[in-house]
Scaffold this motif. Structure first.
Motif, PDB file in Angstrom:
ATOM      1  N   GLU A 139      61.667   9.947  47.862  1.00 13.46           N
ATOM      2  CA  GLU A 139      62.315   8.728  47.440  1.00 13.46           C
ATOM      3  C   GLU A 139      63.688   8.852  47.179  1.00 13.46           C
ATOM      4  OE1 GLU A 139      58.540   7.380  44.072  1.00 13.46           O
ATOM      5  OE2 GLU A 139      60.175   8.967  43.442  1.00 13.46           O
ATOM      6  N   THR A 140      64.265  10.024  46.795  1.00 11.04           N
ATOM      7  CA  THR A 140      65.762  10.300  47.023  1.00 11.04           C
ATOM      8  C   THR A 140      66.112  10.331  48.447  1.00 11.04           C
ATOM      9  OG1 THR A 140      65.366  12.137  45.158  1.00 11.04           O
ATOM     10  CG2 THR A 140      67.369  12.077  46.631  1.00 11.04           C
ATOM     11  N   LYS A 141      65.511  10.580  49.559  1.00 16.04           N
ATOM     12  CA  LYS A 141      65.884  10.663  50.691  1.00 16.04           C
ATOM     13  C   LYS A 141      65.939   9.056  51.131  1.00 16.04           C
ATOM     14  CE  LYS A 141      64.673  13.623  53.995  1.00 16.04           C
ATOM     15  NZ  LYS A 141      63.710  14.349  54.754  1.00 16.04           N
ATOM     16  N   LEU A 142      64.897   8.303  50.796  1.00 21.90           N
ATOM     17  CA  LEU A 142      64.764   6.985  50.882  1.00 21.90           C
ATOM     18  C   LEU A 142      66.027   6.172  50.141  1.00 21.90           C
ATOM     19  CD1 LEU A 142      63.165   4.881  52.279  1.00 21.90           C
ATOM     20  CD2 LEU A 142      61.713   4.390  50.238  1.00 21.90           C
ATOM     21  N   ASN A 143      66.431   6.446  49.169  1.00 22.67           N
ATOM     22  CA  ASN A 143      67.541   5.815  48.312  1.00 22.67           C
ATOM     23  C   ASN A 143      68.713   6.075  49.289  1.00 22.67           C
ATOM     24  OD1 ASN A 143      66.014   5.007  46.036  1.00 22.67           O
ATOM     25  ND2 ASN A 143      66.263   6.888  44.943  1.00 22.67           N
ATOM     26  N   PHE A 144      68.821   7.312  49.798  1.00 24.66           N
ATOM     27  CA  PHE A 144      70.068   7.379  50.531  1.00 24.66           C
ATOM     28  C   PHE A 144      70.115   6.685  51.812  1.00 24.66           C
ATOM     29  CE2 PHE A 144      71.719   9.990  54.277  1.00 24.66           C
ATOM     30  CZ  PHE A 144      73.127  10.071  53.843  1.00 24.66           C
ATOM     31  N   LEU A 145      69.082   6.588  52.426  1.00 25.08           N
ATOM     32  CA  LEU A 145      68.740   5.598  53.559  1.00 25.08           C
ATOM     33  C   LEU A 145      69.292   4.249  53.271  1.00 25.08           C
ATOM     34  CD1 LEU A 145      65.986   7.590  55.392  1.00 25.08           C
ATOM     35  CD2 LEU A 145      68.616   7.768  56.034  1.00 25.08           C
ATOM     36  N   VAL A 195      79.166   8.030  52.944  1.00 19.76           N
ATOM     37  CA  VAL A 195      78.191   9.108  52.983  1.00 19.76           C
ATOM     38  C   VAL A 195      77.937   9.712  51.619  1.00 19.76           C
ATOM     39  CG1 VAL A 195      77.113  11.021  54.159  1.00 19.76           C
ATOM     40  CG2 VAL A 195      77.983   8.945  55.528  1.00 19.76           C
ATOM     41  N   PHE A 196      79.205  10.274  51.459  1.00 20.99           N
ATOM     42  CA  PHE A 196      79.027  10.990  50.316  1.00 20.99           C
ATOM     43  C   PHE A 196      78.715  10.320  48.892  1.00 20.99           C
ATOM     44  CE2 PHE A 196      81.594  12.490  46.229  1.00 20.99           C
ATOM     45  CZ  PHE A 196      81.213  13.725  46.212  1.00 20.99           C
ATOM     46  N   GLN A 197      79.305   8.989  48.841  1.00 23.16           N
ATOM     47  CA  GLN A 197      78.993   8.179  47.723  1.00 23.16           C
ATOM     48  C   GLN A 197      77.558   7.790  47.767  1.00 23.16           C
ATOM     49  OE1 GLN A 197      81.361   4.996  46.397  1.00 23.16           O
ATOM     50  NE2 GLN A 197      83.026   5.612  47.813  1.00 23.16           N
ATOM     51  N   ALA A 198      76.844   7.622  49.110  1.00 19.17           N
ATOM     52  CA  ALA A 198      75.378   7.248  49.181  1.00 19.17           C
ATOM     53  C   ALA A 198      74.580   8.564  48.733  1.00 19.17           C
ATOM     54  CB  ALA A 198      75.155   6.863  50.469  1.00 19.17           C
ATOM     55  N   TYR A 199      74.944   9.867  49.120  1.00 14.03           N
ATOM     56  CA  TYR A 199      74.225  10.934  49.078  1.00 14.03           C
ATOM     57  C   TYR A 199      74.189  11.336  47.496  1.00 14.03           C
ATOM     58  CZ  TYR A 199      73.452  15.951  49.444  1.00 14.03           C
ATOM     59  OH  TYR A 199      72.882  17.406  49.225  1.00 14.03           O
ATOM     60  N   ILE A 200      75.377  11.212  46.478  1.00 11.02           N
ATOM     61  CA  ILE A 200      75.204  11.588  45.196  1.00 11.02           C
ATOM     62  C   ILE A 200      74.522  10.415  44.457  1.00 11.02           C
ATOM     63  CG2 ILE A 200      76.879  12.044  43.147  1.00 11.02           C
ATOM     64  CD1 ILE A 200      76.939  14.294  45.213  1.00 11.02           C
ATOM     65  N   ASN A 201      74.875   9.143  44.829  1.00  4.46           N
ATOM     66  CA  ASN A 201      74.003   8.243  44.036  1.00  4.46           C
ATOM     67  C   ASN A 201      72.684   8.230  44.364  1.00  4.46           C
ATOM     68  OD1 ASN A 201      75.863   6.620  42.763  1.00  4.46           O
ATOM     69  ND2 ASN A 201      76.824   5.635  44.967  1.00  4.46           N
ATOM     70  N   ALA A 202      72.120   8.900  45.418  1.00 10.02           N
ATOM     71  CA  ALA A 202      70.852   8.980  45.622  1.00 10.02           C
ATOM     72  C   ALA A 202      70.161  10.042  44.741  1.00 10.02           C
ATOM     73  CB  ALA A 202      70.383   9.397  47.075  1.00 10.02           C
ATOM     74  N   LEU A 203      70.950  10.812  44.344  1.00 10.88           N
ATOM     75  CA  LEU A 203      70.495  11.845  43.389  1.00 10.88           C
ATOM     76  C   LEU A 203      70.581  11.282  41.915  1.00 10.88           C
ATOM     77  CD1 LEU A 203      72.068  14.888  45.253  1.00 10.88           C
ATOM     78  CD2 LEU A 203      69.519  14.683  44.699  1.00 10.88           C
ATOM     79  N   ASN A 204      71.037  10.030  41.521  1.00  9.55           N
ATOM     80  CA  ASN A 204      71.169   9.578  40.293  1.00  9.55           C
ATOM     81  C   ASN A 204      72.495  10.215  39.503  1.00  9.55           C
ATOM     82  OD1 ASN A 204      69.310   7.375  40.378  1.00  9.55           O
ATOM     83  ND2 ASN A 204      67.617   9.243  40.011  1.00  9.55           N
TER      84      ASN A 204
END
Length: 292
Positions: free
Chosen positions: A69-75, A136-145
């Motif tokens: 789910e975390t990886k999917l949120n990033f993508l 990419v940085f923003q998407a990565y950290i946001n994916a981790l809530n």
């Protein structure tokens, strides 16, 4: 295309010291990008002779997301293609950080943020676009809530503080007042209590960055800083050695990628030369035909 298929924080062989803080011990920190990690928080019952209290999760929000789910949120957030040399490592990093993030003992702290920002910026050096690198940085950290702005702000705050420190003032934070000093005191207090501090490899890199910026080159400075923070020095040595190996692997991989790009560019130019010659001949003949 040159790609990193298994680049990880793995000490593959014993290496000689290149930094005064880095040990030569090997340590396996293998990434896995294909499995799903599902962590469910369960609070144990508290029992006494007079009563027993059972604490239950009251809603689905108490259940952390899976790695998938975390990886999917990033993508979902960052939909543009990422060059494989970067993407492979990013996918492995997000798996490891997901596991750290959803430990019950995890608590965000700025030293951890500084460590991750340091690793990320080193990884993404040379990325084709500064704007995409930030996205990419923003998407990565946001994916981790978590908050990407907080990561950047706190990392910058610690960097600015460390630049005006020296080896002595860096390790004597407990006797001083200030925002960063307060952060370090809080870490020290939590690390000294069992189960209240979650050490991680990003935290170790954050410590190294503080030492680097303060020009604290003596190995004993790291000893003193770890003691002041109630952190296991052996774990820090181990993880800094792993970090050094990662950087070495990244440099090698990026050199291979550059060589590949240069070769492809040369091939395209060689293929284009006959075509340009034919076009020139055709143009020349076309100019002469009307007068023949």
């Amino acid at each position: 295309m040159a790609a990193l298929t298994s680049l990880s924080f793995s000490a593959l062989t014993q290496c000689s010291k290149t930094k005064p803080y880095l040990s030569s011990s090997s340590y396996i920190f293998a990434f896995r990008t294909h499995f799903s990690y599902h962590c469910v928080g369960v609070r144990p019952s508290n029992y006494s002779t007079s009563k027993m209290v059972v604490q239950c999760m009251s809603s689905a929000t108490d259940v952390p997301p899976t790695v998938s789910e975390t990886k999917l949120n990033f993508l979902k957030t960052y939909k543009r293609p990422i060059p494989s040399i970067y993407n492979n490592v990013l996918q492995e990093l997000i798996v490891q950080q997901h596991i750290i993030r959803y430990k019950r003992s995890y608590r965000y702290d700025p030293v951890f943020a500084l460590g991750f920002v340091t690793v990320y910026d080193k990884l993404m050096e040379g990325y084709p676009s500064d704007e995409d690198r930030d996205a990419v940085f923003q998407a990565y950290i946001n994916a981790l809530n978590e908050d990407p702005k907080q990561y950047r702000i706190d990392a910058r705050k610690l960097e600015e503080w460390a630049r005006v420190q020296n080896p002595n003032s860096l390790v004597e934070f407990s006797s001083k007042e200030g925002e960063v000093e307060g952060i370090l005191k809080d870490i020290s207090e939590r690390a000294g209590r069992k189960g209240e501090f979650s050490y991680s490899r990003f935290f170790a890199v954050g410590l190294f960055r503080l030492l680097e910026l303060a020009n604290a080159t003596e190995p004993t400075t790291l000893d003193k800083l770890c003691a002041a923070l109630s952190i296991n020095k052996r774990s820090v040595d181990r993880d800094l050695d792993v970090y050094r190996i990662l950087l070495s692997k990244l440099v090698q991989a990026k050199e291979l990628l550059k060589e590949y790009i240069d070769r492809e560019k040369k091939k395209r130019e060689e293929r284009a030369e006959p075509q340009k010659a034919n076009e020139a001949i055709t143009k020349c003949l076309g100019q002469q035909l009307p007068g023949m």
